[in-house]
Motif scaffolding. Structure first.
Motif, PDB file in Angstrom:
ATOM      1  N   ARG A 134       0.832  -1.197   0.000  1.00  0.00           N
ATOM      2  CA  ARG A 134       0.000   0.000   0.000  1.00  0.00           C
ATOM      3  C   ARG A 134       0.870   1.251   0.000  1.00  0.00           C
ATOM      4  O   ARG A 134       2.046   1.207   0.380  1.00  0.00           O
ATOM      5  CB  ARG A 134      -0.904  -0.017   1.227  1.00  0.00           C
ATOM      6  CG  ARG A 134      -1.847  -1.213   1.241  1.00  0.00           C
ATOM      7  CD  ARG A 134      -2.518  -1.376   2.585  1.00  0.00           C
ATOM      8  NE  ARG A 134      -3.381  -2.565   2.585  1.00  0.00           N
ATOM      9  CZ  ARG A 134      -3.936  -3.070   3.665  1.00  0.00           C
ATOM     10  NH1 ARG A 134      -3.709  -2.510   4.838  1.00  0.00           N
ATOM     11  NH2 ARG A 134      -4.703  -4.139   3.581  1.00  0.00           N
ATOM     12  N   PRO A 135       0.304   2.393  -0.397  1.00  0.00           N
ATOM     13  CA  PRO A 135       1.082   3.640  -0.400  1.00  0.00           C
ATOM     14  C   PRO A 135       1.719   3.955   0.955  1.00  0.00           C
ATOM     15  O   PRO A 135       2.849   4.461   1.018  1.00  0.00           O
ATOM     16  CB  PRO A 135       0.027   4.698  -0.786  1.00  0.00           C
ATOM     17  CG  PRO A 135      -0.952   3.941  -1.635  1.00  0.00           C
ATOM     18  CD  PRO A 135      -1.041   2.583  -1.002  1.00  0.00           C
ATOM     19  N   LEU A 136       0.987   3.664   2.040  1.00  0.00           N
ATOM     20  CA  LEU A 136       1.545   3.939   3.363  1.00  0.00           C
ATOM     21  C   LEU A 136       2.808   3.122   3.631  1.00  0.00           C
ATOM     22  O   LEU A 136       3.690   3.555   4.382  1.00  0.00           O
ATOM     23  CB  LEU A 136       0.507   3.651   4.452  1.00  0.00           C
ATOM     24  CG  LEU A 136      -0.567   4.727   4.665  1.00  0.00           C
ATOM     25  CD1 LEU A 136      -1.561   4.266   5.708  1.00  0.00           C
ATOM     26  CD2 LEU A 136       0.076   6.051   5.072  1.00  0.00           C
ATOM     27  N   GLU A 137       2.902   1.947   3.011  1.00  0.00           N
ATOM     28  CA  GLU A 137       4.100   1.131   3.203  1.00  0.00           C
ATOM     29  C   GLU A 137       5.300   1.747   2.488  1.00  0.00           C
ATOM     30  O   GLU A 137       6.435   1.632   2.962  1.00  0.00           O
ATOM     31  CB  GLU A 137       3.832  -0.293   2.719  1.00  0.00           C
ATOM     32  CG  GLU A 137       2.808  -1.032   3.579  1.00  0.00           C
ATOM     33  CD  GLU A 137       2.524  -2.426   3.062  1.00  0.00           C
ATOM     34  OE1 GLU A 137       3.246  -3.360   3.452  1.00  0.00           O
ATOM     35  OE2 GLU A 137       1.576  -2.580   2.268  1.00  0.00           O
ATOM     36  N   TRP A 138       5.041   2.404   1.355  1.00  0.00           N
ATOM     37  CA  TRP A 138       6.135   3.134   0.699  1.00  0.00           C
ATOM     38  C   TRP A 138       6.596   4.291   1.590  1.00  0.00           C
ATOM     39  O   TRP A 138       7.799   4.599   1.660  1.00  0.00           O
ATOM     40  CB  TRP A 138       5.676   3.661  -0.651  1.00  0.00           C
ATOM     41  CG  TRP A 138       5.698   2.642  -1.748  1.00  0.00           C
ATOM     42  CD1 TRP A 138       4.627   2.142  -2.429  1.00  0.00           C
ATOM     43  CD2 TRP A 138       6.853   1.985  -2.283  1.00  0.00           C
ATOM     44  NE1 TRP A 138       5.040   1.220  -3.362  1.00  0.00           N
ATOM     45  CE2 TRP A 138       6.399   1.107  -3.293  1.00  0.00           C
ATOM     46  CE3 TRP A 138       8.216   2.061  -2.001  1.00  0.00           C
ATOM     47  CZ2 TRP A 138       7.270   0.306  -4.028  1.00  0.00           C
ATOM     48  CZ3 TRP A 138       9.089   1.264  -2.729  1.00  0.00           C
ATOM     49  CH2 TRP A 138       8.621   0.403  -3.729  1.00  0.00           C
ATOM     50  N   VAL A 139       5.642   4.917   2.273  1.00  0.00           N
ATOM     51  CA  VAL A 139       6.007   5.971   3.225  1.00  0.00           C
ATOM     52  C   VAL A 139       6.897   5.388   4.321  1.00  0.00           C
ATOM     53  O   VAL A 139       7.886   6.004   4.739  1.00  0.00           O
ATOM     54  CB  VAL A 139       4.745   6.611   3.839  1.00  0.00           C
ATOM     55  CG1 VAL A 139       5.128   7.593   4.949  1.00  0.00           C
ATOM     56  CG2 VAL A 139       3.935   7.324   2.761  1.00  0.00           C
ATOM     57  N   ALA A 140       6.545   4.180   4.783  1.00  0.00           N
ATOM     58  CA  ALA A 140       7.338   3.531   5.826  1.00  0.00           C
ATOM     59  C   ALA A 140       8.772   3.282   5.355  1.00  0.00           C
ATOM     60  O   ALA A 140       9.724   3.430   6.134  1.00  0.00           O
ATOM     61  CB  ALA A 140       6.684   2.209   6.238  1.00  0.00           C
ATOM     62  N   SER A 179       5.270  -1.530   8.451  1.00  0.00           N
ATOM     63  CA  SER A 179       5.169  -2.150   7.127  1.00  0.00           C
ATOM     64  C   SER A 179       4.810  -3.628   7.257  1.00  0.00           C
ATOM     65  O   SER A 179       4.057  -4.168   6.445  1.00  0.00           O
ATOM     66  CB  SER A 179       6.480  -1.988   6.352  1.00  0.00           C
ATOM     67  OG  SER A 179       7.513  -2.754   6.937  1.00  0.00           O
ATOM     68  N   GLN A 206       1.123  -4.044   7.899  1.00  0.00           N
ATOM     69  CA  GLN A 206       0.325  -3.743   6.724  1.00  0.00           C
ATOM     70  C   GLN A 206       0.553  -4.719   5.583  1.00  0.00           C
ATOM     71  O   GLN A 206      -0.134  -4.669   4.570  1.00  0.00           O
ATOM     72  CB  GLN A 206       0.655  -2.327   6.214  1.00  0.00           C
ATOM     73  CG  GLN A 206       0.353  -1.230   7.200  1.00  0.00           C
ATOM     74  CD  GLN A 206      -1.131  -1.111   7.484  1.00  0.00           C
ATOM     75  OE1 GLN A 206      -1.948  -1.025   6.575  1.00  0.00           O
ATOM     76  NE2 GLN A 206      -1.503  -1.111   8.766  1.00  0.00           N
TER      77      GLN A 206
END
Length: 307
Positions: A123-129, A280, A283
């Motif tokens: 997910r996009p939030l995992e790229w943020v992580a 991460s 998620q």
């Protein structure tokens, strides 16, 4: 074994292996006070190979050593040997806590590689992580400040190689025993260490240093066996974050043995890296093509035992 059960077992094996490796790092740093990195790598490799051959002879598995020449086993061994040399060289001047924390960005690199090269979905939030994790690295490395140590780039390079190594490990056939993979890894590390004798001055060994190397060899074997078994049949992106257990162990060992605690900014960096990795992991959605099957160690004609 059910995939969820296999995953839980892999997580426990990774935590145990990471703490054993933290102890191994401590023995290496103690030995570095007396001998150079290449000598540690070479002599530790000789000892580890001796132990492994003895274990395999006792188990009547020496015939399985032919699998040590499998291309993926050899590639893993080369990657691991380079990682070991980079890390050992780094802790000559760095604390094992800082070096270990930097190298823990590897799970995030593994996750990114899973997406870029193996079709996993995050997910996009995992790229943020992933980005946040690398911010944590900069807090420890402190580029541009007076506290910056160029040696800190070595464990960062090692972390990127670990991401590749983990995928190679996960693709080694289930018919290849863990001891054979460990044997190949120790053997290649030994050869690289001996090659290093041409550029570093080796020193005579005293009894204390020999003891450090012996303990390092035993913990090296244990750490490799545990972590190799952890990845067998599991998605590397799901298992890798639990390598963070090494950070806690390394901070404790660094304080207890070397009387060195990371500074406040470095502690924040460690926390950021660990938080990013654990987020991460929480998620993470395993790639659908990953099949949890194989084993810790088996002979071809034996029933398979889940890792």
């Amino acid at each position: 074994m059910h995939p969820s059960t296999l995953l839980r077992r892999g997580i426990l094996l990774m935590i145990a292996g990471s703490c054993v490796f933290a102890a191994n790092d401590a023995f290496s740093k103690l030995a570095l006070a007396h001998i150079p990195p290449s000598q540690i790598l070479a002599l530790r490799g000789v000892m580890a190979i001796s132990f492994l051959v003895a274990i395999m002879a006792w188990k009547r598995e020496t015939g399985m050593l032919r699998y040590a020449f499998d291309a993926r086993v050899l590639l893993r061994g080369v990657l691991e040997a380079i990682v070991a040399m980079l890390f050992i060289t780094a802790i000559v001047s760095m604390s094992i806590a800082d070096a270990t924390a930097i190298i823990q960005v590897a799970p995030l690199a593994t996750m990114a590689a899973a997406v870029l090269f193996f079709g996993s979905r995050i997910r996009p939030l995992e790229w943020v992580a992933v980005g946040v994790g690398f911010v944590g690295v900069t807090l420890i490395v402190k580029p541009g400040s007076s506290a910056f140590d160029p040696m800190a780039l070595l464990p960062l390079g090692a972390a990127l190689l670990i991401a590749i190594r983990d995928f190679v490990t996960g693709r080694i056939g289930a018919h290849v025993p863990t001891l054979v993979v460990t044997f190949a890894t120790a053997g290649i590390g030994m050869l690289i260490g001996f090659a290093g004798s041409t550029v570093e001055d080796w020193q005579a060994l005293d009894l204390m240093t020999l003891g450090y190397l012996l303990a390092g060899s035993i913990s090296l074997i244990g750490g490799h066996m545990l972590t190799i078994a952890a990845f067998r049949g599991n998605d590397p992106a799901a298992i890798a974050p639990f390598r963070y257990a090494a950070v806690v162990c390394s901070v404790g060992i660094s304080a207890a043995v070397f009387h060195a605690m990371p500074d406040f900014v470095s502690l924040i960096g460690m926390a950021v890296i660990m938080a990013a990795g654990l987020f991460s992991m929480s998620q993470h959605r395993p790639a659908p093509h990953v099949v949890a099957t194989p084993v810790l160690d088996t002979l071809p004609d034996e029933p398979r035992k889940a890792a």
